[in-house]
Scaffold this active site. Structure first.
Site, PDB file in Angstrom:
ATOM      1  N   GLY A  93     -49.295  -0.401   9.009  1.00  0.00           N
ATOM      2  CA  GLY A  93     -48.956  -0.171  10.600  1.00  0.00           C
ATOM      3  C   GLY A  93     -50.439   0.383  11.168  1.00  0.00           C
ATOM      4  O   GLY A  93     -51.913   0.074  10.985  1.00  0.00           O
TER       5      GLY A  93
ATOM      6  N   ARG B 151     -47.527  -5.714   5.970  1.00  0.00           N
ATOM      7  CA  ARG B 151     -47.499  -4.790   4.430  1.00  0.00           C
ATOM      8  C   ARG B 151     -46.879  -5.444   3.545  1.00  0.00           C
ATOM      9  O   ARG B 151     -46.476  -4.343   1.977  1.00  0.00           O
ATOM     10  CB  ARG B 151     -45.853  -4.028   4.949  1.00  0.00           C
ATOM     11  CG  ARG B 151     -46.358  -3.087   6.636  1.00  0.00           C
ATOM     12  CD  ARG B 151     -44.978  -1.900   6.409  1.00  0.00           C
ATOM     13  NE  ARG B 151     -45.169  -0.563   7.880  1.00  0.00           N
ATOM     14  CZ  ARG B 151     -46.334   0.203   7.797  1.00  0.00           C
ATOM     15  NH1 ARG B 151     -46.819   0.812   6.474  1.00  0.00           N
ATOM     16  NH2 ARG B 151     -46.692   1.145   8.274  1.00  0.00           N
TER      17      ARG B 151
ATOM     18  N   ASP C  20     -53.185   4.970   3.045  1.00  0.00           N
ATOM     19  CA  ASP C  20     -53.472   4.937   1.023  1.00  0.00           C
ATOM     20  C   ASP C  20     -52.738   4.304   0.572  1.00  0.00           C
ATOM     21  O   ASP C  20     -53.195   4.024  -0.935  1.00  0.00           O
ATOM     22  CB  ASP C  20     -52.370   6.917   0.816  1.00  0.00           C
ATOM     23  CG  ASP C  20     -51.533   6.801   1.544  1.00  0.00           C
ATOM     24  OD1 ASP C  20     -50.644   5.941   2.201  1.00  0.00           O
ATOM     25  OD2 ASP C  20     -50.430   7.558   0.668  1.00  0.00           O
ATOM     26  N   ASP C  21     -51.866   3.794   0.884  1.00  0.00           N
ATOM     27  CA  ASP C  21     -51.640   2.472  -0.290  1.00  0.00           C
ATOM     28  C   ASP C  21     -51.623   1.804  -0.153  1.00  0.00           C
ATOM     29  O   ASP C  21     -52.287   0.960  -1.787  1.00  0.00           O
ATOM     30  CB  ASP C  21     -49.756   2.318  -0.061  1.00  0.00           C
ATOM     31  CG  ASP C  21     -48.497   3.371  -0.052  1.00  0.00           C
ATOM     32  OD1 ASP C  21     -49.118   4.462  -1.066  1.00  0.00           O
ATOM     33  OD2 ASP C  21     -47.037   4.150   0.905  1.00  0.00           O
TER      34      ASP C  21
ATOM     35  N   LYS D 140     -57.638   4.334   6.876  1.00  0.00           N
ATOM     36  CA  LYS D 140     -56.760   4.043   8.503  1.00  0.00           C
ATOM     37  C   LYS D 140     -55.548   4.171   8.505  1.00  0.00           C
ATOM     38  O   LYS D 140     -55.119   4.399   6.976  1.00  0.00           O
ATOM     39  CB  LYS D 140     -56.252   2.533   8.968  1.00  0.00           C
ATOM     40  CG  LYS D 140     -55.564   2.217   9.759  1.00  0.00           C
ATOM     41  CD  LYS D 140     -54.314   1.224   9.239  1.00  0.00           C
ATOM     42  CE  LYS D 140     -53.402   1.620   8.735  1.00  0.00           C
ATOM     43  NZ  LYS D 140     -52.198   0.942   8.409  1.00  0.00           N
ATOM     44  N   THR D 141     -54.118   5.462   9.664  1.00  0.00           N
ATOM     45  CA  THR D 141     -53.612   5.162   9.972  1.00  0.00           C
ATOM     46  C   THR D 141     -53.385   6.478  10.819  1.00  0.00           C
ATOM     47  O   THR D 141     -54.479   6.986  10.829  1.00  0.00           O
ATOM     48  CB  THR D 141     -52.919   6.201   7.987  1.00  0.00           C
ATOM     49  OG1 THR D 141     -51.236   6.030   8.689  1.00  0.00           O
ATOM     50  CG2 THR D 141     -53.230   7.306   7.487  1.00  0.00           C
TER      51      THR D 141
ATOM     52  N   ASP E 248     -51.137   8.474  11.029  1.00  0.00           N
ATOM     53  CA  ASP E 248     -50.512   9.156  10.505  1.00  0.00           C
ATOM     54  C   ASP E 248     -51.457  10.872   9.611  1.00  0.00           C
ATOM     55  O   ASP E 248     -50.715  11.698   9.783  1.00  0.00           O
ATOM     56  CB  ASP E 248     -49.865   9.076   9.477  1.00  0.00           C
ATOM     57  CG  ASP E 248     -48.570   8.442   9.363  1.00  0.00           C
ATOM     58  OD1 ASP E 248     -48.163   7.972  10.990  1.00  0.00           O
ATOM     59  OD2 ASP E 248     -47.885   7.860   8.467  1.00  0.00           O
TER      60      ASP E 248
ATOM     61  N   LYS F 156     -33.605  21.652  34.059  1.00  0.00           N
ATOM     62  CA  LYS F 156     -32.320  21.698  33.430  1.00  0.00           C
ATOM     63  C   LYS F 156     -31.974  20.757  31.701  1.00  0.00           C
ATOM     64  O   LYS F 156     -30.805  20.541  31.660  1.00  0.00           O
ATOM     65  CB  LYS F 156     -31.420  20.880  34.377  1.00  0.00           C
ATOM     66  CG  LYS F 156     -32.096  19.964  34.530  1.00  0.00           C
ATOM     67  CD  LYS F 156     -31.587  18.750  35.643  1.00  0.00           C
ATOM     68  CE  LYS F 156     -31.795  17.659  36.282  1.00  0.00           C
ATOM     69  NZ  LYS F 156     -31.268  16.786  37.795  1.00  0.00           N
ATOM     70  N   TYR F 157     -33.551  20.334  31.701  1.00  0.00           N
ATOM     71  CA  TYR F 157     -33.307  19.760  30.239  1.00  0.00           C
ATOM     72  C   TYR F 157     -33.955  20.282  28.720  1.00  0.00           C
ATOM     73  O   TYR F 157     -34.885  20.723  29.733  1.00  0.00           O
ATOM     74  CB  TYR F 157     -33.754  17.862  30.633  1.00  0.00           C
ATOM     75  CG  TYR F 157     -32.911  17.599  31.209  1.00  0.00           C
ATOM     76  CD1 TYR F 157     -31.776  17.043  31.415  1.00  0.00           C
ATOM     77  CD2 TYR F 157     -33.418  16.613  32.301  1.00  0.00           C
ATOM     78  CE1 TYR F 157     -30.949  16.169  32.225  1.00  0.00           C
ATOM     79  CE2 TYR F 157     -33.402  15.489  33.085  1.00  0.00           C
ATOM     80  CZ  TYR F 157     -31.344  15.643  33.283  1.00  0.00           C
ATOM     81  OH  TYR F 157     -31.167  14.820  34.391  1.00  0.00           O
TER      82      TYR F 157
ATOM     83  N   GLU G 143     -41.267  13.164  11.966  1.00  0.00           N
ATOM     84  CA  GLU G 143     -41.285  11.814  12.114  1.00  0.00           C
ATOM     85  C   GLU G 143     -40.583  11.865  10.173  1.00  0.00           C
ATOM     86  O   GLU G 143     -38.974  11.593   9.945  1.00  0.00           O
ATOM     87  CB  GLU G 143     -41.301  10.734  12.224  1.00  0.00           C
ATOM     88  CG  GLU G 143     -41.292   9.337  11.481  1.00  0.00           C
ATOM     89  CD  GLU G 143     -41.769   8.114  11.952  1.00  0.00           C
ATOM     90  OE1 GLU G 143     -41.562   6.836  12.282  1.00  0.00           O
ATOM     91  OE2 GLU G 143     -43.395   8.972  11.352  1.00  0.00           O
TER      92      GLU G 143
ATOM     93  N   GLU H  48     -46.031   3.790  20.844  1.00  0.00           N
ATOM     94  CA  GLU H  48     -46.637   3.709  21.826  1.00  0.00           C
ATOM     95  C   GLU H  48     -48.243   4.271  21.510  1.00  0.00           C
ATOM     96  O   GLU H  48     -48.845   3.343  22.504  1.00  0.00           O
ATOM     97  CB  GLU H  48     -45.767   4.526  22.794  1.00  0.00           C
ATOM     98  CG  GLU H  48     -44.672   4.830  23.155  1.00  0.00           C
ATOM     99  CD  GLU H  48     -43.324   5.043  22.541  1.00  0.00           C
ATOM    100  OE1 GLU H  48     -43.814   4.956  21.260  1.00  0.00           O
ATOM    101  OE2 GLU H  48     -42.133   4.361  22.592  1.00  0.00           O
ATOM    102  N   GLY H  49     -48.205   4.693  20.659  1.00  0.00           N
ATOM    103  CA  GLY H  49     -49.139   5.094  20.804  1.00  0.00           C
ATOM    104  C   GLY H  49     -51.065   4.164  19.914  1.00  0.00           C
ATOM    105  O   GLY H  49     -52.031   4.737  19.084  1.00  0.00           O
ATOM    106  N   ARG H  50     -49.514   2.653  18.791  1.00  0.00           N
ATOM    107  CA  ARG H  50     -50.376   3.002  17.749  1.00  0.00           C
ATOM    108  C   ARG H  50     -51.562   1.849  18.174  1.00  0.00           C
ATOM    109  O   ARG H  50     -51.847   1.434  16.879  1.00  0.00           O
ATOM    110  CB  ARG H  50     -48.917   2.407  16.228  1.00  0.00           C
ATOM    111  CG  ARG H  50     -48.754   3.382  15.181  1.00  0.00           C
ATOM    112  CD  ARG H  50     -48.324   3.254  14.879  1.00  0.00           C
ATOM    113  NE  ARG H  50     -47.727   1.356  14.597  1.00  0.00           N
ATOM    114  CZ  ARG H  50     -46.932   0.719  14.015  1.00  0.00           C
ATOM    115  NH1 ARG H  50     -46.417   1.570  12.869  1.00  0.00           N
ATOM    116  NH2 ARG H  50     -46.295  -0.484  13.639  1.00  0.00           N
TER     117      ARG H  50
HETATM  118  P1  FBP Z   1     -49.660   3.122   8.193  1.00  0.00           P
HETATM  119  O1  FBP Z   1     -49.565   4.576   6.991  1.00  0.00           O
HETATM  120  O2  FBP Z   1     -49.339   1.863   7.633  1.00  0.00           O
HETATM  121  O3  FBP Z   1     -50.816   3.122   8.902  1.00  0.00           O
HETATM  122  O4  FBP Z   1     -48.222   2.924   9.084  1.00  0.00           O
HETATM  123  C1  FBP Z   1     -47.585   4.241   9.539  1.00  0.00           C
HETATM  124  C2  FBP Z   1     -46.819   4.051  10.272  1.00  0.00           C
HETATM  125  O5  FBP Z   1     -46.842   4.051  12.041  1.00  0.00           O
HETATM  126  C3  FBP Z   1     -45.862   5.833  10.811  1.00  0.00           C
HETATM  127  O6  FBP Z   1     -46.299   6.128  11.065  1.00  0.00           O
HETATM  128  C4  FBP Z   1     -44.042   4.803  10.570  1.00  0.00           C
HETATM  129  O7  FBP Z   1     -43.363   5.162   9.795  1.00  0.00           O
HETATM  130  C5  FBP Z   1     -44.120   3.827   9.989  1.00  0.00           C
HETATM  131  O8  FBP Z   1     -45.745   3.173   9.739  1.00  0.00           O
HETATM  132  C6  FBP Z   1     -43.594   2.437  10.886  1.00  0.00           C
HETATM  133  O9  FBP Z   1     -44.165   1.602  10.145  1.00  0.00           O
HETATM  134  P2  FBP Z   1     -43.156  -0.333  10.978  1.00  0.00           P
HETATM  135  O10 FBP Z   1     -45.056  -0.805  11.717  1.00  0.00           O
HETATM  136  O11 FBP Z   1     -43.132  -1.290   9.805  1.00  0.00           O
HETATM  137  O12 FBP Z   1     -42.567   0.470  11.595  1.00  0.00           O
END
Ligand code: FBP
Length: 551
Positions: A79, A143, A173-174, A200-201, A203, A240-241, A309, A423-425
């Protein structure tokens, strides 16, 4: 490419770097290391790169540089995370400093580019276009899992053809686990190719004592927190929400926790705590509904809730179910794909153990279907596809209706749903990520110059000003243990989940009852790139609490 005024101004930002990078560098070796767990198995699986020492860069006398150029390949894996382009810029500047004729090649769309021999040379002009920008579009990401000898050999063909001496894999990590397997393999056959990883991630779960943060976490959390703050202000205006905001984080709840520390929502669920308390879905529903009733009684019929999530996988009964489903799909997905869509649910129920079949049968149709979707290449459920925020709000709505009948709730429950992930990635990196990433890339190039392989670039002490950051390399095997993946025990980098004994979680815990009732929202506003350091250079609250113990 048409650029915004901010992009043009931002292009000339010069990342702040550790002082050690400004002079000549020498590598200081620490003591031999061991893997975090399962030492015997990991040692057996990585005989050529197990036990390497931790490396630190220190200032050195004499001439910098290499006598001959070094060609390097780079892969962006998984990601997107803000700052990836700066890692590449750091590698580029580093190897050019080592020798001006060094070359950098980017493999296209992730590890698949290496296997399929799709690449492009990253020249100075291209790098300059991407400095301090978000996204991974300079070469794209993917991926594909690098795991077989055939893939490694195929990759080696193109590395040899381009005279590439080192490959940098920028991933989570993977992907870094795979980098480690690749490093071991190339070392075992004397391939003459070093492999270096970069953490990187968004997460934030690729961290440990040596890797204090994965890049992108800082920017992504700041972007989500800006949006959450805007929602809080809106909801405090209309009153209200109830806003149900799911935030990314495939497994760990670091993003949810950091966003809570930045915005003080009324409720933030931390998956790791749910698992530790062995809460069921109903327990979570009752907990949230209880707070909604308490606020209603004070005339506060609105609120914000952050949901991680990955929550669904941490509810013990659903976790067991997912593990069995993962094993099932790892072995029987071809057979499953032949079953008609209308009969798939019953088919899955017939294949599960009685306990898990009951849990699966009790899930709403939409969630049951989402749990049966294709796994990612690492065998994980794609949790970003599961609408936990809707599932929870529906169940809470039902609970509140029940309570209304019993006279316990008199309000009108109007939920609104949000999912903040994509939105943030790919946002433009904050100063922190721009500096951190550039330094990581630069560190990778210095590890390459030192002839190292099987290491992850590391930058530490990042709550201090950048000139005091400590740079070096961490042996990847040190972060590994054995885990069950797709039905088999595999060596993998241990994910770091939210530590329920840690300072960040305990700070949150000490505040949350207050935030639930008091409406103490914080509106962080957008990331600032120009201005005083206390506005532009602040690291995450999580890191500040981890390193300084206080905010
Ligand atoms: P990485 O661990 O590869 O950095 O990706 C994390 C992530 O952004 C998660 O937060 C999310 O669940 C997932 O990727 C979404 O995957 P995709 O980009 O395949 O929709």
């Amino acid at each position: 490419m048409t650029k915004s005024a901010l992009q043009i101004a931002r292009a000339s930002y010069v990342p702040k770097i550790p002082t050690v990078f400004k002079g000549n560098i020498q590598i200081k070796e620490g003591a031999a290391t061991a893997s975090v767990d399962d030492q015997e198995e990991i040692k057996k699986l990585f005989p050529h790169i197990y036990g390497l020492p931790i490396l630190t860069f220190v200032e050195a006398e004499g001439q910098a540089g290499l006598d001959t150029p070094v060609n390097v390949g780079v892969i962006l894996s998984g990601g997107q995370a803000p700052g990836g382009h700066n890692v590449i810029a750091g590698i580029y500047d580093g190897i050019k400093r080592l020798h001006p004729e060094s070359r950098l090649y980017g493999f296209i769309l992730g590890p698949a580019g290496l296997i399929n021999h799709e690449y492009k040379e990253l020249t100075g002009d291209i790098i300059d276009e991407y400095r301090n920008t978000g996204g991974f579009d300079i070469i794209g990401s993917g991926r594909t899992k690098l795991e077989t000898k055939e893939q490694f050999d195929k990759g080696l063909e193109i590395l040899k053809k381009l005279n590439i001496k080192a490959l940098v894999i920028i991933g989570g990590d993977d992907s870094n686990t795979n980098a480690c397997v690749l490093a071991e393999y190339y070392q075992s056959i004397n391939a003459g190719v070093q492999v270096i990883g970069c953490p990187k991630t968004i997460d934030g779960d690729l961290k440990n004592e040596q890797i204090e943060i994965s890049f992108g976490f800082d920017t992504a959390c700041k972007v989500y927190s800006e949006l959450i703050g805007n929602i809080e202000r809106d909801c405090n205006s209309s009153r209200k929400y109830w806003h149900f905001i799911k935030v990314m984080g495939r497994s760990a709840s670091h993003i949810a926790l950091e966003c809570a520390l930045q915005t003080h929502p009324n409720i933030c669920i931390i998956s790791e705590e749910i698992e530790a308390k062995k809460w069921s879905l109903d327990d979570i529903v009752e907990h949230i509904a209880g707070i909604i009733v308490d606020r209603e009684e004070q005339g506060l019929g609105f609120g914000t809730i952050i949901i991680p999530e990955g929550l669904i996988e941490f509810i013990p009964a659903i976790k067991d179910l997912i593990e069995e489903l993962n094993d099932f799909f790892a072995h029987s997905s071809d057979e499953f794909n032949l079953v008609r869509r209308s009969q798939q649910r019953e088919y899955i129920i017939s294949k599960l153990s009685p306990k898990n079949a009951k849990v699966y049968a009790g899930l709403p149709e939409k969630v049951a279907r989402q749990l049966a979707l294709d796994r990612d290449p690492h065998g994980n459920v794609q949790v970003s596809m599961i609408q936990t925020e809707e599932l929870l709000s529906k169940m809470i709505g039902r609970k509140l209706e029940e309570w209304a009948k019993e006279g316990k709730y008199k309000g009108k429950f109007s939920p609104v749903h949000h999912f903040f992930g994509y939105e943030g990635r790919s946002a433009a990196p904050s100063n922190y990520d721009a500096d951190y990433c550039y330094s990581l890339g630069y560190a990778a190039s210095m590890l390459i110059a030192g002839g190292k392989t099987g290491y992850m670039a590391s930058i530490q002490n990042t709550t201090a000003p950048a000139d005091k950051w400590v740079a070096g390399g961490i042996p990847i095997t040190m972060m590994m243990n054995m885990e069950r993946r797709s039905g088999k025990m595999k060596p993998v980098i241990k994910k770091t989940l939210v530590d329920l004994e840690g300072v960040p979680f305990n700070y949150f815990k000490s505040q949350r009852e207050n935030w639930a009732i008091e409406t103490d929202y914080v509106y962080p506003g957008p990331i600032q790139y120009f201005g005083p350091s206390e506005v532009c250079d602040q690291p995450t609250k999580t890191l500040q609490l981890e390193q300084k113990g206080t905010l």
